[in-house]
Motif scaffolding. Structure first.
Motif, PDB file in Angstrom:
ATOM      1  N   LYS A   1      40.500  44.552  34.771  1.00 48.26           N
ATOM      2  CA  LYS A   1      41.850  44.460  35.320  1.00 48.26           C
ATOM      3  C   LYS A   1      42.707  43.489  34.507  1.00 48.26           C
ATOM      4  O   LYS A   1      43.901  43.725  34.299  1.00 48.26           O
ATOM      5  CB  LYS A   1      41.806  44.016  36.787  1.00 48.26           C
TER       6      LYS A   1
ATOM      7  N   HIS B   1      47.743  45.935  49.088  1.00 50.07           N
ATOM      8  CA  HIS B   1      47.202  46.417  47.814  1.00 50.07           C
ATOM      9  C   HIS B   1      46.276  47.601  48.047  1.00 50.07           C
ATOM     10  O   HIS B   1      46.391  48.648  47.402  1.00 50.07           O
ATOM     11  CB  HIS B   1      46.456  45.281  47.114  1.00 50.07           C
TER      12      HIS B   1
ATOM     13  N   ASP C   1      45.437  41.999  39.971  1.00 49.70           N
ATOM     14  CA  ASP C   1      46.467  42.983  40.291  1.00 49.70           C
ATOM     15  C   ASP C   1      47.071  42.760  41.674  1.00 49.70           C
ATOM     16  O   ASP C   1      48.017  43.457  42.058  1.00 49.70           O
ATOM     17  CB  ASP C   1      45.899  44.410  40.185  1.00 49.70           C
ATOM     18  N   THR C   2      46.563  41.768  42.423  1.00 48.14           N
ATOM     19  CA  THR C   2      47.152  41.444  43.725  1.00 48.14           C
ATOM     20  C   THR C   2      48.091  40.244  43.643  1.00 48.14           C
ATOM     21  O   THR C   2      48.682  39.855  44.661  1.00 48.14           O
ATOM     22  CB  THR C   2      46.061  41.115  44.768  1.00 48.14           C
TER      23      THR C   2
ATOM     24  N   GLN D   1      43.762  45.374  31.488  1.00 48.35           N
ATOM     25  CA  GLN D   1      44.791  46.359  31.796  1.00 48.35           C
ATOM     26  C   GLN D   1      46.156  45.715  31.997  1.00 48.35           C
ATOM     27  O   GLN D   1      47.190  46.309  31.672  1.00 48.35           O
ATOM     28  CB  GLN D   1      44.400  47.152  33.047  1.00 48.35           C
ATOM     29  N   LEU D   2      46.162  44.493  32.526  1.00 48.75           N
ATOM     30  CA  LEU D   2      47.412  43.787  32.794  1.00 48.75           C
ATOM     31  C   LEU D   2      47.908  42.977  31.596  1.00 48.75           C
ATOM     32  O   LEU D   2      48.948  42.325  31.675  1.00 48.75           O
ATOM     33  CB  LEU D   2      47.234  42.861  34.006  1.00 48.75           C
TER      34      LEU D   2
ATOM     35  N   GLN E   1      48.933  42.024  49.143  1.00 45.20           N
ATOM     36  CA  GLN E   1      49.520  41.614  47.864  1.00 45.20           C
ATOM     37  C   GLN E   1      49.967  40.149  47.935  1.00 45.20           C
ATOM     38  O   GLN E   1      50.354  39.653  48.986  1.00 45.20           O
ATOM     39  CB  GLN E   1      50.738  42.477  47.536  1.00 45.20           C
TER      40      GLN E   1
ATOM     41  N   ASN F   1      40.718  40.089  41.282  1.00 42.88           N
ATOM     42  CA  ASN F   1      41.816  40.948  41.742  1.00 42.88           C
ATOM     43  C   ASN F   1      43.170  40.454  41.222  1.00 42.88           C
ATOM     44  O   ASN F   1      44.102  40.230  42.011  1.00 42.88           O
ATOM     45  CB  ASN F   1      41.858  41.001  43.282  1.00 42.88           C
TER      46      ASN F   1
END
Length: 241
Positions: free
Chosen positions: A205, A6, A39-40, A208-209, A26, A37
């Motif tokens: 985050k 990541h 996004d990971t 955003q996701l 990731q 996190n």
């Protein structure tokens, strides 16, 4: 063999002793409500940057003079989702004289995680909750694998630092914490316990996701509550930070 990374931090100071090169891998099977996190979580082609173990270690070695008194930490996400890749990176770093650590939630079955655990010099083990049902509600998975990993470290003499995130209303019950402290105190390989205050730095985050962040209205713990919890663990002759 390739792994998915990541991001990296070349001057980490909170993921093991000394100044460290920190690799965020990731992939994570947990869905912790307090994750900073998210996004990971996914680990597949197109997510993160693809490296061979050799390529990643070559980048790490660029910073060897800065981290020679610290080392390298693999975190995530959950680095043990990429256990074979992680093991190869750690072996190569050890061969270069660098101290190695893995920061894990212990969610991966030991049979799959063992190569990386054996290759690391230090395990930073995040115990999300000592109560299995509460752990499942908090993360989507029980704590059996994490506790089994701790048993394995005791059997093999692997140094462990325990981490516990304090989330008001979820992981700060004093009876649960007393139980956790008593459990940890049984293990001679546990050299340090880190009591970490929950924070909301990763909330953006989630937004955003397009994910539902359930802790939007959860306050961060007070300094007084964290100190009280640290004193509770100290009663069990644990090295508490």
């Amino acid at each position: 063999m390739k792994g998915y990374v990541h991001s990296v931090e070349t001057g980490g100071t909170v993921d093991g002793p000394g100044l460290r090169y920190v690799v965020f891998l990731q992939g994570c099977p947990l869905r912790c409500k307090f994750c900073h996190n998210p996004d990971t979580w996914q680990c597949k082609a197109g997510m993160g940057t693809s490296y061979t173990a050799e390529e990643l270690v070559l980048d790490i070695l660029k910073y060897k003079n800065f981290i020679k008194n610290g080392g390298v930490t693999l975190t995530g996400g959950e680095p043990l989702m990429q256990a074979e890749f992680a093991a190869e990176v750690l072996r190569r770093c050890t061969a270069q004289g660098l101290h190695t650590a893995i920061d894990t939630g212990g969610a991966i079955p030991l049979e799959r995680a063992r190569p990386a655990i054996d290759a690391a010099q230090l395990i930073l083990l995040d115990i999300k909750h000592i109560d299995d049902a509460k752990c499942r509600a908090l993360t989507g998975q029980g704590n059996e694998n994490a506790l089994r990993l701790l048993d394995y470290c005791q059997q093999t003499g692997k140094e462990v630092w325990i981490r516990h995130v304090v989330v008001p209303g979820l992981t700060d019950d004093l009876q649960d914490l007393e139980r956790l402290a008593g459990w940890i105190a049984q293990y001679s390989v546990v050299k340090r316990v880190e009591i970490l205050p929950f924070h909301k730095l990763g909330e953006y985050k989630w937004e955003q996701l397009g994910l539902n962040y359930e802790l939007k209205n959860t306050p961060e713990p007070t300094v007084e509550s964290i100190q009280r919890i640290r004193e509770l663990f100290t009663k069990y002759n644990l090295n508490v930070q």
